[in-house]
Design an enzyme around this catalytic site. Sequence first.
Site, mmCIF file in Angstrom:
data_model
loop_
_atom_site.group_PDB
_atom_site.id
_atom_site.type_symbol
_atom_site.label_atom_id
_atom_site.label_comp_id
_atom_site.label_asym_id
_atom_site.label_seq_id
_atom_site.Cartn_x
_atom_site.Cartn_y
_atom_site.Cartn_z
ATOM 1 N N TYR A 1 -17.695 17.502 -13.576
ATOM 2 C CA TYR A 1 -17.970 16.063 -13.775
ATOM 3 C C TYR A 1 -18.970 15.581 -12.711
ATOM 4 O O TYR A 1 -18.797 15.869 -11.517
ATOM 5 C CB TYR A 1 -16.647 15.294 -13.673
ATOM 6 C CG TYR A 1 -16.807 13.806 -13.735
ATOM 7 C CD1 TYR A 1 -17.171 13.180 -14.928
ATOM 8 C CD2 TYR A 1 -16.623 13.009 -12.608
ATOM 9 C CE1 TYR A 1 -17.335 11.809 -14.993
ATOM 10 C CE2 TYR A 1 -16.771 11.641 -12.662
ATOM 11 C CZ TYR A 1 -17.139 11.045 -13.855
ATOM 12 O OH TYR A 1 -17.303 9.692 -13.907
ATOM 13 N N ARG B 1 0.843 -1.202 0.000
ATOM 14 C CA ARG B 1 0.000 0.000 0.000
ATOM 15 C C ARG B 1 0.876 1.250 0.000
ATOM 16 O O ARG B 1 0.590 2.226 -0.674
ATOM 17 C CB ARG B 1 -0.957 0.006 1.205
ATOM 18 C CG ARG B 1 -1.699 1.323 1.351
ATOM 19 C CD ARG B 1 -2.918 1.316 2.255
ATOM 20 N NE ARG B 1 -2.886 0.362 3.339
ATOM 21 C CZ ARG B 1 -2.145 0.473 4.443
ATOM 22 N NH1 ARG B 1 -1.379 1.525 4.634
ATOM 23 N NH2 ARG B 1 -2.178 -0.471 5.361
ATOM 24 N N LYS C 1 -9.478 7.176 -19.061
ATOM 25 C CA LYS C 1 -9.856 7.768 -20.342
ATOM 26 C C LYS C 1 -8.652 7.777 -21.307
ATOM 27 O O LYS C 1 -8.256 6.726 -21.752
ATOM 28 C CB LYS C 1 -10.431 9.170 -20.099
ATOM 29 C CG LYS C 1 -11.424 9.239 -18.917
ATOM 30 C CD LYS C 1 -12.710 8.488 -19.145
ATOM 31 C CE LYS C 1 -13.560 8.319 -17.885
ATOM 32 N NZ LYS C 1 -13.888 9.529 -17.144
ATOM 33 N N ASP D 1 -8.816 19.281 -13.233
ATOM 34 C CA ASP D 1 -9.084 17.931 -13.727
ATOM 35 C C ASP D 1 -8.834 17.981 -15.234
ATOM 36 O O ASP D 1 -9.606 18.564 -15.986
ATOM 37 C CB ASP D 1 -10.532 17.549 -13.400
ATOM 38 C CG ASP D 1 -10.877 16.139 -13.866
ATOM 39 O OD1 ASP D 1 -10.217 15.644 -14.803
ATOM 40 O OD2 ASP D 1 -11.816 15.545 -13.305
HETATM 41 C C1 LIG Z 1 -14.355 9.805 -15.836
HETATM 42 C C2 LIG Z 1 -13.986 11.084 -15.197
HETATM 43 C C3 LIG Z 1 -13.679 11.136 -13.831
HETATM 44 C C4 LIG Z 1 -13.780 9.930 -12.921
HETATM 45 O O1 LIG Z 1 -12.884 8.952 -13.262
HETATM 46 P P1 LIG Z 1 -13.114 7.401 -12.910
HETATM 47 O O2 LIG Z 1 -11.864 6.782 -13.351
HETATM 48 O O3 LIG Z 1 -14.339 6.968 -13.678
HETATM 49 O O4 LIG Z 1 -13.363 7.332 -11.438
HETATM 50 C C5 LIG Z 1 -13.310 12.358 -13.300
HETATM 51 N N1 LIG Z 1 -13.254 13.472 -14.066
HETATM 52 C C6 LIG Z 1 -13.574 13.452 -15.371
HETATM 53 C C7 LIG Z 1 -13.519 14.719 -16.140
HETATM 54 C C8 LIG Z 1 -13.949 12.264 -15.983
HETATM 55 O O5 LIG Z 1 -14.264 12.257 -17.277
#
Ligand SMILES: *Cc1c(COP(=O)(O)O)cnc(C)c1O
Length: 389
Positions: free
Chosen positions: A97, A45, A194, A169
């Site tokens: 988001y 961890r 993504k 983000d």
């Molecule tokens: C998908 C997404 C998240 C969350 O990510 P996960 O891997 O699904 O938890 C956060 N911010 C944005 C802009 C996203 O597209």
Amino acid sequence: MQKTTNIIHSIPVDEATGSISVPIYQTATFVQQAPGINKGYDYGRSNNPTRHALEKIVANLENGKAAFAFATGLAAIDAVLKLLSTGDEIIAVDDIYGGAYRLFTHVYQKFGIKVHYVDTTNAENVLDFINDKTKIIWLESPTNPTLKISDIKKISAIAHIKNILVVVDNTFASPVSQQPLGLGADIVIHSGTKYLGGHSDLLAGLVIVNTNELAELIKFIQNASGGILGPQDCWLLIRGIETVTLRVERQCSTALQVAQFLLQCDEVEEVFYPGLPNHLNHEIAKEQQNGLYGGVVSFSLKENTEEVATKFVTSTNYFKLAESLGGVKSLICQPSQMTHKSIPREKRLQSGIADSLIRLSCGIEEAEDLIGDIEQAFQKINSTTIIHQ
Ligand SMILES: *Cc1c(COP(=O)(O)O)cnc(C)c1O
């Protein structure tokens, strides 16, 4: 050194064996010579060599001091929120988001953290909400799914006068097109699920910071809360990152062609894409995203109903109906019925998410095939409309 060379050669060759691929250390613990005397690792961890390699690669990708890998994007967001204390306030981009909104509202609000949602497309709007309790300005640019752009440099300059941290983000832009730390942000977040992973085959989250002080704080939270990314997924994410520039450049070029095509379709009411000259903050996007506007395009229909949009999203062949984005396979989604279903209709309409809004995530297929797919889907919905009459 150009960016792809830099990425490829930031991935280390294994010193012990010469393995050109980073080894997967599938272990929970590490044997010690004496209590506290070890080879830099004691428990999975706290640290793991595969994760450590990934974190160094990602820090380099975003030009940060350090990076930390989490199980999902939301776990990464959660770790940053744990920097705060009861009474602190956040100013957040208003069409944040959905998962972040849910975490802010339904988890952190009860611990006394207040969030002001602000239209940050005009940087000065944040001034109305800054007070002594403001600790973080939370941005996404472009946003999901209407691809609004905020001026990261300008907002960071405003925030830093008051010692407020700027968190970006950067999931929708990817580090290939935008590097927020260089624009003045303090912390960058990615959903590695993504573009970084890029193949829709893993979930991951990353926090990248620009100071040693923030690195220590996030490292502590990562170990204390424990939402780490496992070694197999760390390896898979490194594998994805190897090709991120190629994929994203292709996806951006395709998305621009798709957006230009949609502009000419009779059925389309409005096209949302930061690469189009009529986009509200196109000039800012051009500068802060190096002319790469992302692989996501959204559009609304003249016949503005959920039913027609549903017909469209179930009529494409190459665009697969699914949540998520950024992968090599193109995806299509209907935010009002999927990603943004939990948001009340009035609030959703206020953020510009029409009933008929459709979001496309362009993959790496040839642009002409994707455009052909959109064309045939319009033909299908037009012919079924005639049958119903
Ligand atoms: C998908 C997404 C998240 C969350 O990510 P996960 O891997 O699904 O938890 C956060 N911010 C944005 C802009 C996203 O597209």
